[in-house]
Write an enzyme that holds these catalytic residues in place. Structure first.
Site, short mmCIF file in Angstrom:
data_model
loop_
_atom_site.label_atom_id
_atom_site.label_comp_id
_atom_site.label_asym_id
_atom_site.label_seq_id
_atom_site.Cartn_x
_atom_site.Cartn_y
_atom_site.Cartn_z
N LYS A 71 0.76 -1.05 -0.05
CA LYS A 71 -0.09 0.09 0.06
C LYS A 71 0.87 1.27 -0.12
CE LYS A 71 -2.62 0.36 3.55
NZ LYS A 71 -1.81 1.13 4.58
N THR A 73 3.99 1.66 -0.84
CA THR A 73 4.64 1.59 -2.10
C THR A 73 3.90 2.20 -3.35
OG1 THR A 73 6.03 -0.47 -1.34
CG2 THR A 73 6.05 0.09 -3.94
N ARG A 94 2.18 8.57 6.80
CA ARG A 94 2.49 8.36 8.62
C ARG A 94 3.84 7.97 8.71
NH1 ARG A 94 -0.84 3.64 10.35
NH2 ARG A 94 -0.22 3.00 8.09
N LYS A 105 7.38 -6.70 10.69
CA LYS A 105 7.19 -5.97 9.51
C LYS A 105 8.31 -5.55 8.70
CE LYS A 105 4.03 -2.19 7.38
NZ LYS A 105 3.31 -1.16 7.66
N ALA A 273 -3.38 1.59 12.88
CA ALA A 273 -4.94 1.55 12.28
C ALA A 273 -5.63 0.56 13.08
CB ALA A 273 -5.17 1.25 10.91
N PHE A 301 -3.57 -0.26 7.29
CA PHE A 301 -4.04 -1.57 7.17
C PHE A 301 -5.14 -1.65 6.06
CE2 PHE A 301 -2.38 -2.30 11.61
CZ PHE A 301 -1.28 -3.24 10.98
N PHE A 381 2.79 -8.69 -9.81
CA PHE A 381 4.05 -9.63 -9.45
C PHE A 381 4.22 -10.40 -10.66
CE2 PHE A 381 3.14 -8.52 -5.21
CZ PHE A 381 4.10 -8.85 -4.38
N TRP A 409 7.03 -0.85 -7.62
CA TRP A 409 8.18 -1.40 -7.14
C TRP A 409 9.36 -1.41 -8.09
CZ3 TRP A 409 12.03 -4.77 -7.09
CH2 TRP A 409 12.74 -5.02 -5.78
#
Length: 556
Positions: A71, A73, A94, A105, A273, A301, A381, A409
């Site tokens: 998200k 990215t 954030r 993470k 969140a 999230f 991907f 990405w």
């Protein structure tokens, strides 16, 4: 393949003064934190306050899975793509918490060629905002215990203390502690608790306050405890507000950094969140809207948590009107929701995709309930088959959503051009009729039931005896008209992290409730959600080090 931190460390950054100048912000309006970080001054924020707003774009996602969604990215890549198209765009994000950085993470600066930099600074101490919030919260806790020690004129009942101490680290042993052990000079013995900094009310207040006056008023309303007579005791009663504001003075100013492609990014505040309201600061978002034509922000999230709170808490409180929402998904994550083990997600499986895509379907429906048009961004991907991509595209378009593949990405802004075009097309052709999900005039119970049934898909809501008692007390104290901030697992639409896909008709359990009067919402804790996370058996901290050249390695 290069890691995110290697890509970030090899990047050539512009001096932050040059990034600011492109936005029309002079060096006199910045407070520099080295060469590549700066805070925007209060005077500049006041100076641009009457400018018209740009377009606000929210990026959210399906429920997170071990397969990853990307998200942040996509948020960064979309902002870079808009700038590549010649648009004046700013990203509003954030700040990462040290908890997940050293937990499971890892870092939270985006990934690949869609990152904000300096990446190491952002993920570690940055400009000290979280330290200021931690210290302000713990100063209030110290003043509270000192007041009891020094005679307790307010009649605070040590068994009814609401305020918890905090630390920006996953440390489960601090969830429940005993303080005041020792002799009489060491304080009153009582049970105490810690939460992670990003779950504190001080963090929420910093992110919702519009200026110093508003900050101080909100701080004064923090309910820290109840007296023996059952009356709330506030931070204002403890004469804590001035000192807390002094600690938070610089932390109130939004931070300006840049992406790998030099797109400006205002990164400020960072409530989780799943246990808080999950949005960056109102000040950063509003400032971005005054200095850019397009502002890309994100909520934490899945849309059931971050986006719901963005709409029902942040937008309501700040008067924000989002023009479009981007929901991020991946084929891999959708197949995971369809029951495919993580090790097999690279294999084509249209059956599992069809089964798992209901999670995306529910999030689309939820966002549309707020009257805001939706664009689905499928984070691509290399293992995704053309048949799988075509299936998701058709599924989204059948539900009145624009659809675009995101390859940010690997390709940065170039990989986000298709998404940026769809977002602009949506902003220009589909009118947003944003409205909150519920009216705050509803009772607390009705608001919780509305969120549970409309957003999560629950069939009913049960309240533990303690939660029911707390809810009754909060309404008697005049807090019944506040919005609700739900604390719930991020992994499922339900309060059971193992229920993937689109569970329906389940019972949502509310175990505890309390008020964040300064932030302006009531918090309802569901299931087994914790406000102080713990570390896993193999925390990310094991991989972090500093090499012989002074470079940080293994951060992400």
């Amino acid at each position: 393949m290069k890691t995110d931190i290697q890509i970030a460390q090899e990047a050539t950054m512009k001096p932050i003064t040059e990034v600011a100048e492109a936005l029309g912000i002079s060096g006199d309006d910045l407070e520099l934190y080295g060469k590549y970080k700066a805070k925007i001054s209060d005077k500049y924020i006041e100076k641009v306050a009457n400018r018209p707003d740009g377009k606000l774009i929210l990026v959210t996602a399906i429920n997170p899975t071990p397969a990853g969604e990307g998200k942040t990215t996509v948020s960064v890549g979309l902002g870079q793509a808009l700038c590549k198209m010649g648009k004046k765009a700013v990203i509003a994000l954030r700040e990462p918490s040290l908890g997940p950085c050293f937990g499971i993470k890892g870092g939270a600066a985006g990934g690949g060629y869609s990152q904000v930099v300096p990446m190491e600074d952002l993920n570690l101490h940055f400009t000290g905002d979280f330290h200021a919030i931690t210290t302000a919260n713990n100063l209030l806790a110290a003043l509270l215990d000192n007041h009891i020690q020094q005679g307790n004129k307010l009649g605070i009942d040590p068994r009814q203390i609401i305020l918890k101490r905090c630390l920006d680290m996953n440390d489960r042993v601090l969830r429940n502690v005993i303080v005041g052990l020792g002799g009489k000079p060491d304080g009153v013995v009582r049970e105490d608790h810690f939460v992670i900094t990003v779950a504190t009310e001080v963090m929420a207040i910093l992110c919702l306050a519009t200026d110093m006056k508003d900050l101080k008023e909100r701080l004064s309303r923090i309910v820290v405890a109840y007296s023996y007579e059952g009356k709330p005791v506030t931070a204002g009663d403890l004469q804590a507000v001035g000192a807390m504001a002094a600690l938070l003075k610089d932390a109130m100013k939004p931070n300006l950094i840049q992406t790998l492609e030099h797109t400006p990014a205002l990164v400020h505040g960072g409530p989780f969140a799943n246990i808080a309201h999950g949005c960056n600061s109102v000040r950063a978002t509003k400032t971005a809207l005054k200095i850019a034509d397009y502002v890309v922000t994100e909520a934490g999230f899945g849309a059931d948590l971050g986006a719901e709170k963005f709409f029902d808490i942040k937008c309501r409180a700040a008067g924000l009107k989002p023009g479009a929402v981007v929901i991020v998904a991946t084929v891999r994550a959708l197949k995971y929701n369809g029951g495919v083990p993580k090790a097999e997600l690279s294999l084509e499986n249209l059956g599992a995709l069809q089964k798992g895509i209901v999670n995306l379907e529910k999030h689309i429906e939820n966002v549309q309930k707020y009257g805001v048009p939706v664009v689905v961004a499928l984070n691509r991907f290399v293992t995704d088959s053309q048949e799988e991509l075509d299936f998701v595209k058709a599924f989204c378009e059948e539900r009145n959503c624009q659809f675009a593949l995101a390859e940010v990405w690997a390709k940065g802004g170039e990989g986000g051009l298709a998404l940026a075009e769809k977002v602009i097309d949506t902003l220009e052709k589909k009118e947003s009729h944003y409205h909150p999900l519920y009216d705050t005039e509803l009772t607390i119970r009705e608001k919780i039931e509305t969120i549970a049934k409309e957003i999560y898909g629950a069939g009913s809501v049960s309240f533990a005896p303690a939660a029911a008692k707390q809810m009754k007390k909060l309404e008697e104290e005049g807090f019944g008209k506040l919005p609700v901030c739900m604390a719930k697992t991020q992994y499922s639409l339900s309060d059971n992290p193992n229920l993937l896909g689109r569970p329906e008709g389940f019972e949502l359990s509310i175990r505890e409730m309390y008020v964040s009067a300064g932030a302006g919402f009531v918090v309802a804790l569901t299931g087994s959600i914790m406000t102080m996370p713990g570390l896993s058996a193999q925390p990310a901290a094991y991989n972090v080090d500093v090499d012989e050249n002074g470079k940080i390695v293994g951060l992400f």
